[in-house]
Write a protein that holds these residues in place. Structure first.
Motif, PDB file in Angstrom:
ATOM      1  N   GLY A 170       0.799  -1.054   0.019  1.00 42.63           N
ATOM      2  CA  GLY A 170       0.092   0.025  -0.085  1.00 42.63           C
ATOM      3  C   GLY A 170       0.669   1.171  -0.228  1.00 42.63           C
ATOM      4  O   GLY A 170       0.478   2.509  -0.597  1.00 42.63           O
ATOM      5  N   ILE A 171       1.953   1.195   0.585  1.00 42.09           N
ATOM      6  CA  ILE A 171       2.775   2.262   0.452  1.00 42.09           C
ATOM      7  C   ILE A 171       3.639   2.423  -0.828  1.00 42.09           C
ATOM      8  O   ILE A 171       3.701   3.713  -1.295  1.00 42.09           O
ATOM      9  N   VAL A 172       4.008   1.683  -1.412  1.00 39.98           N
ATOM     10  CA  VAL A 172       4.592   1.613  -2.545  1.00 39.98           C
ATOM     11  C   VAL A 172       3.789   1.622  -3.837  1.00 39.98           C
ATOM     12  O   VAL A 172       4.262   2.483  -4.619  1.00 39.98           O
ATOM     13  N   ILE A 173       2.889   0.919  -3.997  1.00 40.09           N
ATOM     14  CA  ILE A 173       2.090   0.816  -5.182  1.00 40.09           C
ATOM     15  C   ILE A 173       1.644   2.296  -5.794  1.00 40.09           C
ATOM     16  O   ILE A 173       1.465   2.136  -6.971  1.00 40.09           O
ATOM     17  N   ASP A 174       0.974   2.871  -4.756  1.00 40.92           N
ATOM     18  CA  ASP A 174       0.628   4.364  -5.305  1.00 40.92           C
ATOM     19  C   ASP A 174       1.582   5.138  -6.022  1.00 40.92           C
ATOM     20  O   ASP A 174       1.545   5.701  -7.321  1.00 40.92           O
ATOM     21  N   ASP A 175       2.839   5.169  -5.512  1.00 38.81           N
ATOM     22  CA  ASP A 175       3.984   5.728  -6.040  1.00 38.81           C
ATOM     23  C   ASP A 175       4.584   4.998  -7.391  1.00 38.81           C
ATOM     24  O   ASP A 175       4.717   5.873  -8.565  1.00 38.81           O
ATOM     25  N   LEU A 176       4.291   3.835  -7.471  1.00 40.49           N
ATOM     26  CA  LEU A 176       4.529   3.134  -8.734  1.00 40.49           C
ATOM     27  C   LEU A 176       3.673   3.699  -9.885  1.00 40.49           C
ATOM     28  O   LEU A 176       4.004   3.777 -10.892  1.00 40.49           O
ATOM     29  N   ILE A 177       2.338   3.553  -9.544  1.00 43.95           N
ATOM     30  CA  ILE A 177       1.253   3.828 -10.627  1.00 43.95           C
ATOM     31  C   ILE A 177       1.431   5.689 -10.804  1.00 43.95           C
ATOM     32  O   ILE A 177       1.358   5.626 -12.015  1.00 43.95           O
ATOM     33  N   ALA A 178       1.807   6.423  -9.872  1.00 44.09           N
ATOM     34  CA  ALA A 178       1.971   7.583 -10.251  1.00 44.09           C
ATOM     35  C   ALA A 178       3.239   7.787 -11.249  1.00 44.09           C
ATOM     36  O   ALA A 178       3.262   8.666 -12.162  1.00 44.09           O
ATOM     37  N   ALA A 179       4.190   6.932 -10.999  1.00 43.44           N
ATOM     38  CA  ALA A 179       5.488   7.017 -12.015  1.00 43.44           C
ATOM     39  C   ALA A 179       5.009   6.480 -13.416  1.00 43.44           C
ATOM     40  O   ALA A 179       5.235   7.032 -14.304  1.00 43.44           O
TER      41      ALA A 179
END
Length: 168
Positions: free
Chosen positions: A144-153
């Motif tokens: 949950g911490i990492v996936i939102d940043d990956l999708i933003a990327a």
């Protein structure tokens, strides 16, 4: 949480080390931690990803994302806070994904323009969290911490590609 997302090696690290890694040893002490993490992510990309062929690039992304999921998830457990603001390892490991299309962009644009555009698009998507990104934070732990940043990327990479086509 156990097994692949909480391997034995993470349990052996001290809380100070885990939190230090998750915050990149600065995240808890800065005013805009996400922006600092993104800036460090640019440096991470330039030093360790720039110029790689796609296979090597992808392997490094997968490994760094996995390690970030484990470390960020463990930091969340030890701090007893959901997605702590000072945890910025997630921004750092996501930044290289912003530039997955940079080889296609580079003949038209100078690299500093691509880096600046990627940074600005990423900060927009990371802060505003449009197009379902916000819902991804509901996943538990490090995912949950990492996936939102990956999708933003990913959205950033797509936006850079579209912007390059519109501006050329």
């Amino acid at each position: 949480m156990h097994g692949i997302l909480r391997p034995v090696w993470i349990k052996t690290l001290s809380s100070k080390t885990v939190v230090g890694l998750a915050t990149l040893f600065v995240g808890e002490r800065v005013v805009a931690p996400g922006t600092v993490g993104s800036g460090l992510g640019l440096l991470w990309y330039i030093l360790f990803f720039y110029g790689d062929n796609f296979s090597w690039f992808l392997l490094k992304v997968i490994v760094s994302v996995y390690v970030a999921i484990v470390i960020c998830g463990e930091a969340e457990l030890r701090l007893k806070k959901k997605d702590p603001a000072g945890v910025i390892l997630d921004e750092m490991v996501a930044m290289p994904v912003c530039f997955v299309t940079s080889d296609a962009l580079q003949p038209r644009f100078k690299m500093w323009m691509i880096l600046l555009g990627g940074f600005l698009f990423f900060r927009f998507f990371d802060i505003v969290k449009p197009l379902g990104i916000k819902k991804l934070q509901n996943f538990n732990g490090g995912i949950g911490i990492v996936i939102d940043d990956l999708i933003a990327a990913v959205y950033t990479a797509i936006s850079l590609f579209i912007a390059s086509r519109l501006l050329s």
